[in-house]
Scaffold this motif. Structure first.
Motif, PDB file in Angstrom:
ATOM      1  N   UNK A 271       0.992  -1.093  -0.034  1.00 48.00           N
ATOM      2  CA  UNK A 271      -0.081  -0.007   0.071  1.00 48.00           C
ATOM      3  C   UNK A 271       0.691   1.431  -0.043  1.00 48.00           C
ATOM      4  N   UNK A 272       2.137   1.049   0.282  1.00 47.59           N
ATOM      5  CA  UNK A 272       2.902   2.105   0.173  1.00 47.59           C
ATOM      6  C   UNK A 272       3.899   2.586  -1.259  1.00 47.59           C
ATOM      7  N   UNK A 273       3.563   1.527  -2.040  1.00 46.19           N
ATOM      8  CA  UNK A 273       4.005   1.449  -3.432  1.00 46.19           C
ATOM      9  C   UNK A 273       3.654   2.755  -4.114  1.00 46.19           C
ATOM     10  N   UNK A 274       4.650   3.246  -4.806  1.00 43.10           N
ATOM     11  CA  UNK A 274       4.179   4.628  -5.700  1.00 43.10           C
ATOM     12  C   UNK A 274       3.528   4.042  -6.969  1.00 43.10           C
ATOM     13  N   UNK A 275       2.528   4.714  -7.247  1.00 44.20           N
ATOM     14  CA  UNK A 275       1.792   4.794  -8.607  1.00 44.20           C
ATOM     15  C   UNK A 275       1.370   3.394  -8.756  1.00 44.20           C
ATOM     16  N   UNK A 276       1.004   2.780  -7.718  1.00 44.12           N
ATOM     17  CA  UNK A 276       0.578   1.270  -7.633  1.00 44.12           C
ATOM     18  C   UNK A 276      -0.894   1.145  -8.581  1.00 44.12           C
ATOM     19  N   UNK A 277      -0.834   0.008  -9.328  1.00 47.25           N
ATOM     20  CA  UNK A 277      -1.974  -0.299 -10.344  1.00 47.25           C
ATOM     21  C   UNK A 277      -2.154  -1.734 -10.114  1.00 47.25           C
ATOM     22  N   UNK A 278      -3.691  -2.216 -10.416  1.00 42.25           N
ATOM     23  CA  UNK A 278      -3.675  -3.627 -10.573  1.00 42.25           C
ATOM     24  C   UNK A 278      -3.518  -3.827 -12.041  1.00 42.25           C
ATOM     25  N   UNK A 279      -2.986  -5.031 -12.564  1.00 41.70           N
ATOM     26  CA  UNK A 279      -3.128  -5.170 -13.943  1.00 41.70           C
ATOM     27  C   UNK A 279      -3.425  -6.742 -14.125  1.00 41.70           C
TER      28      UNK A 279
END
Length: 297
Positions: A271-279
């Motif tokens: 949850x702290x990852x930058x620009x996190x997106x599900x793929x």
């Protein structure tokens, strides 16, 4: 003590949302949505120096980090020495929730100085009390070692009492100090992974303000380390405590980044990852194809 700790959800990296707006990837808008495969995020590839060679970290064991060097896989120690981080777009099927962050400062150099001073003050107090006891028990005409020749017993007693009182006050003040001058930062957090993970480790970055000679903020200083995490139990809370060393300095306005790796060096989204997106699987293949051609970083 004022502590400001925040997770860096945003930073000046290329946004992943732009990646999937390209016509090359849009395809047929009427196609059914594919199931989620995992995650993409902007992270880092950690490196460490081994015999003057900077090599990527490819995994870990309980005893240390594994580096992919020109002479094969080598093991080095965890920690801050020789660490560099290379920005990279990461894809992964794994996710972990981070929470319960706590920070404590400690000044170990000051503690060593305080311990030495306390020993000296204790010796002064013990000496003064011993002399006072000796004078109280002795005949007034008996010479007292250490008493100046022209000083009366009453004057010497008053001086010894003053030495004892002053030393006790200084000793007590050692335990009343506050502030943020520190050389060690203790971090604790909870990790909630979506599955069991083995031989996990983390690249940790702790930013804080730097100051010029006038005491004004002049920039930001990073403390970077690669720390052992160990095996993680999926679907459960896994507590982790770390300590990072730095030079003795005033520390304020902390920003904390935490990049988790496990299972032979596989990156783990958090949850702290930058620009996190599900793929989905198609998006994963698209990103990996671009990465293999050097068109993404």
């Amino acid at each position: 003590m004022r502590i400001v700790l925040c997770l860096l959800f945003l930073c000046p990296f290329w946004l992943l949302s732009n990646l999937f707006s390209q016509e090359e990837f849009l395809g047929d808008s009427t196609s059914p949505a594919l199931p989620k495969w995992g995650y993409a995020f902007q992270g880092y590839v950690p490196h460490k120096t081994f015999k003057k060679e900077v090599s990527p970290v490819v995994g870990s064991t309980r005893k240390g980090l594994l580096l992919d060097t020109s002479k094969g896989v080598k093991r080095v120690k965890f920690g801050q020495a020789g660490v560099t981080l290379e920005s990279a777009l990461q894809v992964t099927p794994h996710f972990a929730q981070l929470g319960e962050f706590k920070v404590i400062f400690e000044n170990r150099a000051q503690q060593r100085r305080d311990a030495a001073l306390q020993s000296a003050l204790d010796a002064d107090i013990e000496y003064a009390q011993a002399k006072l006891d000796q004078m109280n028990a002795a005949d007034p005409s008996t010479p007292i070692s250490g008493k100046p020749e022209r000083m009366s017993n009453d004057e010497f007693s008053a001086e010894l009492a003053d030495v004892s009182d002053t030393s006790e006050a200084l000793r007590d003040s050692l335990f009343e100090r506050g502030g943020q001058v520190a050389d060690t930062v203790f971090l604790s957090l909870e990790i909630f992974p979506d599955m069991d993970m083995r031989d996990a480790y983390a690249a940790v970055i702790l930013y804080h303000d730097s100051f010029d000679k006038e005491g004004s903020v002049s920039g930001r200083i990073p403390i970077i380390s690669i720390e052992k995490v160990g095996d993680l139990k999926g679907g459960a809370s896994n507590p982790l405590s770390l300590d990072l060393s730095t030079k003795e300095q005033f520390i304020q306005n902390l920003e904390f980044q935490f990049y988790l790796f496990a299972n032979d060096g596989t990156p783990v989204a958090t949850n702290a990852s930058s620009s996190l997106q599900e793929i989905n699987q198609a998006e994963r293949e698209y990103i990996q194809n671009k990465l293999s051609k050097g068109k993404l970083r």
